[in-house]
Design an enzyme around this catalytic site. Sequence first.
Site, short mmCIF file in Angstrom:
data_model
loop_
_atom_site.label_atom_id
_atom_site.label_comp_id
_atom_site.label_asym_id
_atom_site.label_seq_id
_atom_site.Cartn_x
_atom_site.Cartn_y
_atom_site.Cartn_z
CG HIS A 70 -1.80 -1.16 1.36
ND1 HIS A 70 -2.78 -1.47 0.44
CD2 HIS A 70 -1.86 -2.15 2.29
CE1 HIS A 70 -3.40 -2.58 0.81
NE2 HIS A 70 -2.85 -3.02 1.92
CG HIS A 99 2.99 5.67 5.85
ND1 HIS A 99 2.66 5.57 7.19
CD2 HIS A 99 1.96 6.35 5.28
CE1 HIS A 99 1.50 6.14 7.41
NE2 HIS A 99 1.04 6.64 6.26
CG HIS A 101 -0.25 8.78 1.82
ND1 HIS A 101 -1.14 7.73 1.74
CD2 HIS A 101 0.13 8.85 3.12
CE1 HIS A 101 -1.31 7.20 2.95
NE2 HIS A 101 -0.55 7.86 3.81
CD GLU A 111 -3.69 9.59 2.52
OE1 GLU A 111 -3.40 9.49 3.72
OE2 GLU A 111 -4.39 8.76 1.89
CG HIS A 124 0.80 10.42 6.77
ND1 HIS A 124 -0.20 9.77 6.09
CD2 HIS A 124 0.56 11.75 6.62
CE1 HIS A 124 -1.02 10.67 5.56
NE2 HIS A 124 -0.58 11.88 5.86
CB THR A 209 -5.65 8.14 5.42
OG1 THR A 209 -4.34 7.56 5.21
CG2 THR A 209 -5.52 9.45 6.16
C1 SG4 Z 1 -0.46 2.98 5.28
O1 SG4 Z 1 -1.28 1.94 4.83
C2 SG4 Z 1 0.72 2.35 6.03
O2 SG4 Z 1 1.16 1.27 5.30
C3 SG4 Z 1 0.35 1.85 7.39
O3 SG4 Z 1 1.54 1.52 8.10
C4 SG4 Z 1 -0.39 2.94 8.12
O4 SG4 Z 1 -0.79 2.46 9.38
C5 SG4 Z 1 -1.61 3.35 7.34
O5 SG4 Z 1 -1.19 3.87 6.11
C6 SG4 Z 1 -2.46 4.40 8.03
O6 SG4 Z 1 -1.67 5.47 8.45
O7 SG4 Z 1 -1.04 7.75 8.73
N1 SG4 Z 1 -2.12 7.13 6.57
S1 SG4 Z 1 -2.08 6.93 8.14
O8 SG4 Z 1 -3.40 7.19 8.66
O9 SG4 Z 1 0.99 3.33 10.44
C7 SG4 Z 1 -0.02 2.68 10.44
C8 SG4 Z 1 1.60 0.33 8.74
O10 SG4 Z 1 0.73 -0.49 8.65
C9 SG4 Z 1 -0.58 2.09 11.66
C10 SG4 Z 1 2.82 0.10 9.52
ZN ZN Z 2 -0.50 7.81 5.78
#
Ligand code: SG4
Ligand code: ZN
Length: 275
Positions: A70, A99, A101, A111, A124, A209
């Site tokens: 993702h 990570h 976007h 986002e 993020h 998100t």
């Molecule tokens: C992305 O899917 C990351 O891969 C996730 O990272 C992340 O969840 C998720 O986005 C949601 O994060 O800041 N965009 S967000 O709301 O970091 C987390 C992992 O799964 C828990 C490690």
């Molecule tokens: Zn994110």
Amino acid sequence: SSHHGEWSYDSDTGPMYWYYDHPQCNGTKQSPINIQENQAIYNDSLTPLLLFNYSTVFNNSNYYLTNNGHTVILGMDSNSSISVGLLWKGKQYNFFGLHFHWGENDTVGSEHLLSNKHFPLEVHIVHYLNDYGNFSNSLNYADGVLVWGIFYQLDNSIDVNNNSLKDVFNNIRNVINAGNKTNILPVPLSSFVPQNSLDSYYHYAGSLTTPECSESVLWIVNQKIMKVSSSQLQAFRLLKGHLHNVSDSVEPEVLTENDRPIQPLNGRKVFTSVP
Ligand code: SG4
Ligand code: ZN
């Protein structure tokens, strides 16, 4: 369906359908949002972020990038990673992961939007409240998670060969397929954040998100903006996601974009730390 539990950024497993399998994605406090700068309310309790160990390079830790199907995640394996994070409103938030976007071209990708404006990249930096012990427990609380979002704007005049994020961006091509992981040189988290940006941010209450879309996130969206070149952005768009069905064959989806569309405010207020 054959897609049960799977989610993506397009077609019949895209954001419009996430709530079928992940009902929280249909909640009333979802993220991201469009931040209307002229409607943000000044709040004097929004004191500067106090970072701890953001500038530290942990030479004995394992720093890596991984493609989870993702996004690309930067992580650290070390016993000491728990001591990286920030203090905000007297509470300690520990670093969990970082990570990105991005979008299909340089005009989209972030986002959050700033007064309807998109940026080509948003980072993020995910944290959880130390009081709740670990990340998954923190998802049970409205103040459990703090995500610090930072916009990157296009600037092709930056020197990509003399840049603290050079090794991070160069290694994206080594995690093309979902599940790939590669080690990178240690890099302090401060490299992802513009200088002097601890006291100017927007804040609102929202969600993750991506599924499960838990409404447990205190969002800090930076007002100062980082820079990225078009060649660095191009690397993200080569990444591949999970397998999905394409006209009778099963192929990896190309992650040309991974930005959830903006969600309704539903009466929520957006605050600013700047009078
Ligand atoms: C992305 O899917 C990351 O891969 C996730 O990272 C992340 O969840 C998720 O986005 C949601 O994060 O800041 N965009 S967000 O709301 O970091 C987390 C992992 O799964 C828990 C490690
Ligand atoms: Zn994110």
